[in-house]
Design a protein around this motif. Structure first.
Motif, PDB file in Angstrom:
ATOM      1  N   TYR A 124      37.742  21.968  55.603  1.00  0.00           N
ATOM      2  CA  TYR A 124      37.009  22.308  56.832  1.00  0.00           C
ATOM      3  C   TYR A 124      37.831  21.999  58.083  1.00  0.00           C
ATOM      4  O   TYR A 124      37.791  22.748  59.057  1.00  0.00           O
ATOM      5  CB  TYR A 124      35.703  21.516  56.885  1.00  0.00           C
ATOM      6  N   SER A 125      38.565  20.915  58.051  1.00  0.00           N
ATOM      7  CA  SER A 125      39.211  20.385  59.251  1.00  0.00           C
ATOM      8  C   SER A 125      40.591  20.950  59.542  1.00  0.00           C
ATOM      9  O   SER A 125      41.185  20.597  60.561  1.00  0.00           O
ATOM     10  CB  SER A 125      39.304  18.855  59.133  1.00  0.00           C
ATOM     11  N   ASP A 126      41.109  21.812  58.683  1.00  0.00           N
ATOM     12  CA  ASP A 126      42.474  22.321  58.865  1.00  0.00           C
ATOM     13  C   ASP A 126      42.493  23.839  58.673  1.00  0.00           C
ATOM     14  O   ASP A 126      42.946  24.349  57.654  1.00  0.00           O
ATOM     15  CB  ASP A 126      43.410  21.643  57.868  1.00  0.00           C
TER      16      ASP A 126
ATOM     17  N   PRO B 176      42.557  20.219  47.750  1.00  0.00           N
ATOM     18  CA  PRO B 176      41.876  20.357  49.042  1.00  0.00           C
ATOM     19  C   PRO B 176      40.402  20.708  48.881  1.00  0.00           C
ATOM     20  O   PRO B 176      40.046  21.648  48.180  1.00  0.00           O
ATOM     21  CB  PRO B 176      42.652  21.501  49.712  1.00  0.00           C
ATOM     22  N   THR B 177      39.557  19.928  49.522  1.00  0.00           N
ATOM     23  CA  THR B 177      38.105  20.113  49.442  1.00  0.00           C
ATOM     24  C   THR B 177      37.485  19.610  50.735  1.00  0.00           C
ATOM     25  O   THR B 177      38.171  18.985  51.559  1.00  0.00           O
ATOM     26  CB  THR B 177      37.526  19.354  48.227  1.00  0.00           C
ATOM     27  N   ILE B 178      36.233  19.875  50.943  1.00  0.00           N
ATOM     28  CA  ILE B 178      35.582  19.418  52.170  1.00  0.00           C
ATOM     29  C   ILE B 178      35.403  17.898  52.118  1.00  0.00           C
ATOM     30  O   ILE B 178      35.036  17.339  51.098  1.00  0.00           O
ATOM     31  CB  ILE B 178      34.237  20.143  52.378  1.00  0.00           C
ATOM     32  N   SER B 179      35.686  17.240  53.239  1.00  0.00           N
ATOM     33  CA  SER B 179      35.582  15.786  53.296  1.00  0.00           C
ATOM     34  C   SER B 179      34.212  15.367  53.818  1.00  0.00           C
ATOM     35  O   SER B 179      33.444  16.180  54.345  1.00  0.00           O
ATOM     36  CB  SER B 179      36.686  15.211  54.192  1.00  0.00           C
ATOM     37  N   GLN B 180      33.919  14.096  53.698  1.00  0.00           N
ATOM     38  CA  GLN B 180      32.588  13.600  54.047  1.00  0.00           C
ATOM     39  C   GLN B 180      32.245  13.849  55.515  1.00  0.00           C
ATOM     40  O   GLN B 180      31.105  14.192  55.834  1.00  0.00           O
ATOM     41  CB  GLN B 180      32.488  12.105  53.735  1.00  0.00           C
ATOM     42  N   ARG B 181      33.197  13.701  56.405  1.00  0.00           N
ATOM     43  CA  ARG B 181      32.884  13.836  57.829  1.00  0.00           C
ATOM     44  C   ARG B 181      32.433  15.251  58.197  1.00  0.00           C
ATOM     45  O   ARG B 181      31.821  15.455  59.250  1.00  0.00           O
ATOM     46  CB  ARG B 181      34.093  13.441  58.680  1.00  0.00           C
ATOM     47  N   ALA B 182      32.714  16.232  57.330  1.00  0.00           N
ATOM     48  CA  ALA B 182      32.366  17.625  57.614  1.00  0.00           C
ATOM     49  C   ALA B 182      31.227  18.148  56.751  1.00  0.00           C
ATOM     50  O   ALA B 182      30.820  19.294  56.898  1.00  0.00           O
ATOM     51  CB  ALA B 182      33.596  18.514  57.418  1.00  0.00           C
ATOM     52  N   TYR B 183      30.701  17.315  55.850  1.00  0.00           N
ATOM     53  CA  TYR B 183      29.727  17.794  54.868  1.00  0.00           C
ATOM     54  C   TYR B 183      28.341  17.231  55.163  1.00  0.00           C
ATOM     55  O   TYR B 183      27.899  16.267  54.530  1.00  0.00           O
ATOM     56  CB  TYR B 183      30.191  17.406  53.469  1.00  0.00           C
ATOM     57  N   GLU B 184      27.648  17.840  56.099  1.00  0.00           N
ATOM     58  CA  GLU B 184      26.306  17.415  56.463  1.00  0.00           C
ATOM     59  C   GLU B 184      25.276  18.064  55.548  1.00  0.00           C
ATOM     60  O   GLU B 184      25.340  19.267  55.296  1.00  0.00           O
ATOM     61  CB  GLU B 184      26.015  17.787  57.915  1.00  0.00           C
ATOM     62  N   VAL B 185      24.326  17.266  55.069  1.00  0.00           N
ATOM     63  CA  VAL B 185      23.299  17.768  54.153  1.00  0.00           C
ATOM     64  C   VAL B 185      21.937  17.219  54.574  1.00  0.00           C
ATOM     65  O   VAL B 185      21.836  16.287  55.369  1.00  0.00           O
ATOM     66  CB  VAL B 185      23.603  17.364  52.692  1.00  0.00           C
TER      67      VAL B 185
END
Length: 249
Positions: free
Chosen positions: A220-222, A156-165
């Motif tokens: 992030y999403s769960d 489990p890791t942060i996915s692209q839809r939640a990782y704004e840079v």
């Protein structure tokens, strides 16, 4: 509540698990299985949580490192003293359980079942870019593993839809390799969305790991299952829990 342990057929029958936050003793923002000794959670609760994980893995203690977002790897060949600064571990010693803490970064578990060599890495963007996954593979080879037999799973890791840079983040990746732009898509304004697990899989394949996969769980999403540093930051919470991932021979 019992522990929830995510596993992968790619690593079986090597005993391993990506533990969710369920089944722990902590409360408040740490509610559940917070295993981070560096958090501001009550130390006795973290100790209880880690003991539950150790029991689930059929060991007395969990080998660990003091994670600093580096590319350094430690070879664990017996009982540990103080945790060394590093972000990955390898071993070929039966009964040694390697543990990694994360809260959006990638937990990566490795195994060469034929050679009985295992590894565990904490791979955030900094460590992955600097080579922690490649270094873990090389350390496994030093213990007798064969590159073609190593399998790796990103938990489990942060996915692209939640990782704004921001653009400076993109620039750092492009200065390393111009083709790294494939791991970014445009967001709002000057922002981008970064695909950390895709980059992790890319690093593993560059290191010669032919079988590499991600479990497709987004931290992030769960919130019911996973702690997330970024989610806690967005909610302006004072601290956040740490997930634990473990593998042992």
């Amino acid at each position: 509540m019992s522990l929830e342990i995510l596993t992968s057929a790619s690593l079986s029958p090597v005993k391993h698990g990506f533990f969710t936050r369920k089944g722990g003793a902590s409360s408040g923002v740490f509610s559940g299985l917070n295993c981070g000794m560096g958090s501001s959670d009550q130390k006795e609760m973290v100790t209880i949580n880690r003991e539950r994980v150790a029991a689930a893995m059929d060991v007395d203690t969990l080998a660990r490192v003091h994670q600093v977002h580096s590319a350094d790897v430690v070879v664990v060949d017996g009982p540990q003293g103080d945790a060394e600064e590093a972000d990955a571990m390898v071993t070929n010693v039966p009964g040694v359980a390697l543990s990694i803490l994360t809260a959006d970064c990638q937990p990566v578990l490795f195994a060469d079942r034929e050679a009985s060599v295992i590894g565990a890495a904490h791979a955030g963007w900094r460590g992955a870019l600097d080579g922690v996954l490649t270094n873990t593979v090389e350390a496994m080879l030093g213990l007798g593993a064969k590159r073609k037999n190593i399998q790796a799973v990103i938990g489990p890791t942060i996915s692209q839809r939640a990782y704004e840079v921001g653009p400076e983040f993109l620039d750092e990746f492009l200065s390393n390799d111009g083709e790294n732009n494939r791991f970014f898509i445009r967001g709002e304004g000057d922002r981008y969305l970064f695909d950390l697990p895709a980059f992790g899989l890319h690093c593993l394949r560059l290191a010669g790991v032919e079988l590499a996969e991600w479990t497709h769980h987004c931290t992030y999403s769960d919130p019911d299952r996973f702690f997330s540093y970024r989610r806690a930051t967005h909610k302006k919470e004072a601290d956040y829990g740490r997930l634990i991932s473990v593998i042992r021979l």
